[in-house]
Design an enzyme around this catalytic site. Structure first.
Site: not given
Length: 540
Positions: A36, A292, A428-429
């Site tokens: 622990d 943007d 992602g783009l």
């Protein structure tokens, strides 16, 4: 009881150690079996501090139980001699709680003065990390806070900042910078960096600041009840919430200033809150209106986490970035009612309350939002689904315990969050563009054959290659429909090729919508024609 893997909250021991490890001169002794003490490794791995955690373990072994002896008194003596703490907190683990031992009696036999010991024997089977941390901190405040005169000039206590907190030091720095700009002194920060002596002088401050719903709010409520100290519980996440937070702070401080005959504090120009003292304190108001960021008004976000950050981020995404909230939830059921009240009018449906990461992953897969704001769990789930994700609260990993200045609180915090939202969605783009222009040498070939030179195999002649090519194209297996990864529908090769032209971050959603369309018209196989019909039907 569930197997403790991939849980949102740690054990009660983890919560206790977050408080004690935050403080100076406080040590923790766990009455627990060997193993622990993993918590020590957690702090040395994640906490970016030069100090070693003030944690020790009083090991419980089977032989000791058989002999009717306990190592706890001896362990307490060793801790006292080696570390000389002002206070030692004794806590049982889940295993030792089953033994029903009297820890107070065992501690009394250690020879350590009782005023230097505190047994915090909660039920580790019923209490988890945040509740244990908040409970211990509140008990410490009750034990040591002492009535005394107020400071001559306006001062505040900052409560609830604990070890392993999310962006802990940066958030604290952000709040202290705001207070310094206003000319308000910080009396005590606790538990982070505080001592027993600091807890004693908590009532000397004019006001308590407790921005975290999870830890510190109950201690502030106790101080308000016992010492008539007003408290500020608002969350300064976002530009407008930070402005309201400052206004409420000045309102409460100035009310006390008038009663004490002290000159009220004037609100300084907003430029005074900026890092350079010459520009706007945050770039979010103008950045959110740029071309943007204008496209973000059509993006859908799902938020899941603790109470404080979920409420703050939901409001920030909708109110300041104009995003659509498709859902939100928390793993802290005890704070769900407060969250429902705070998020009234923000959510399209009910608040999700669960501590099962599988349930959250299922909702994300069904919704396929443009952005997920969650924990380390959601980061893992979203990686499988190709959904952009940013971590906003614990549980976290090493990459969220940073040395640099990345607050979530205050004006600077609004800039940090906006940057992270923008980067999470835009990356992602970028990946799609790399996939799209792969022929330009921007990606590696996944199935590139081994070099003939390296392998020593001579290149085949054109005639052999053409024969192989001809036989491959004539093979019926080459053009056979391929099953969907989900196993529900069958896609032909030309339809699959068309699907690959869709950006990866919406590809899974397009696949799912197309399959639903095909089922609706009774088509068992998705061909190029079915794919085009689905696209037209869905407005693509």
């Amino acid at each position: 009881m569930r197997l403790a893997f991939w849980l949102y909250e740690g054990t009660a021991l983890h919560g206790i150690s977050r408080v004690t490890n935050s403080m100076k001169g406080v040590h923790t002794v766990y009455h627990a079996p060997q193993g622990d003490d993993y918590i020590t490794a957690t702090y040395t791995m994640l906490e970016r501090t030069p100090e070693f955690p003030g944690l020790s373990i009083s090991v419980v072994r089977g032989r000791d139980l058989a002999q009717g002896v306990s190592r706890l008194p001896n362990t307490l003596q060793q801790v006292e001699q080696h570390y000389h703490p002002e206070l030692t907190v004794i806590a049982p683990s889940c295993s030792t709680a089953l033994l029903q031992e009297d820890l107070h009696q065992l501690a009394a036999h250690s020879g350590v003065p009782p005023e230097k010991l505190m047994v915090y024997a909660l039920n580790p089977f019923r209490v988890s990390e945040n509740e244990a941390a908040d409970g211990l901190f509140t008990e410490l405040v009750k034990r040591y806070a002492t009535a005394q005169d107020k400071t001559a000039m306006p001062s505040v206590n900052i409560l609830g900042f604990t070890s392993l907190g999310f962006h802990l030091r940066a958030n604290l720095t952000s709040l202290i910078r705001i207070l310094q700009t206003l000319g308000i002194a910080v009396n005590v920060v606790a538990p982070w960096g505080g001592s027993i002596g600091d807890l004693a002088k908590l009532p000397a401050a004019w006001l308590n600041i407790a921005p975290y719903r999870e830890i510190g709010a109950n201690a502030a409520a106790y101080l308000e009840e016992q010492f008539a100290m007003p408290a500020l519980y608002d969350i300064p996440i976002g530009v407008n919430p930070t402005l309201r937070w400052i206004e409420l702070l000045l309102e409460k401080i100035n009310a006390m200033a008038v009663a004490r005959g002290v000159a009220p504090i004037e609100m300084p120009p907003l430029k005074a809150f900026s890092l350079d003292g010459m520009s706007a304190p945050s770039g979010v108001p103008w950045f959110a209106r740029t071309a943007d960021m204008d496209s973000f008004s059509n993006k859908r976000a799902f938020v899941f986490g603790d109470a404080t950050h979920t409420v703050g981020i939901v409001k920030f995404l909708r109110d300041e970035l104009g995003m659509q909230i498709c859902g939100a939830g928390t793993y802290l059921a005890q704070h769900a009612d407060w969250m429902r009240k705070e998020l009234e009018g923000y959510l399209p449906g009910a608040l999700m309350v669960t501590d099962r990461f599988q349930d959250v992953a299922s909702v994300i897969e069904d919704e396929m939002p443009d952005l997920v704001c969650g924990t380390q769990m959601e980061r893992h789930s979203c990686r499988k689904l190709d959904v952009p994700c940013m971590v906003i609260c614990p549980p976290t990993h090493i990459e969220n315990h940073l040395l640099g200045y990345y607050p979530f609180f205050g004006f600077a915090g609004a800039d940090v969050i906006a940057d992270r939202v923008y980067v999470s969605c835009k990356l992602g783009l970028e990946k799609h563009l790399i996939d799209f222009f792969g022929d330009a040498g921007l990606e590696y070939e996944e199935d590139a054959p081994a070099s003939n030179v390296a392998s020593g195999v001579e290149p085949s002649t054109p005639s052999v290659s053409s024969e192989v090519s001809a036989s491959s194209s004539a093979s019926p297996e080459a053009s056979a429909p391929t099953p969907s990864p989900d196993g529900d529908m069958v896609w032909t090769d030309d339809a699959e090729a068309m699907l690959k032209k869709v950006p990866f971050f919406v590809r899974k959603k397009v696949r799912k919508n197309t399959e639903n369309f095909a089922r609706g018209i009774g088509e068992p196989t998705i061909t190029l024609e079915v794919f085009r019909k689905a696209k037209e039907s869905l407005g693509g």
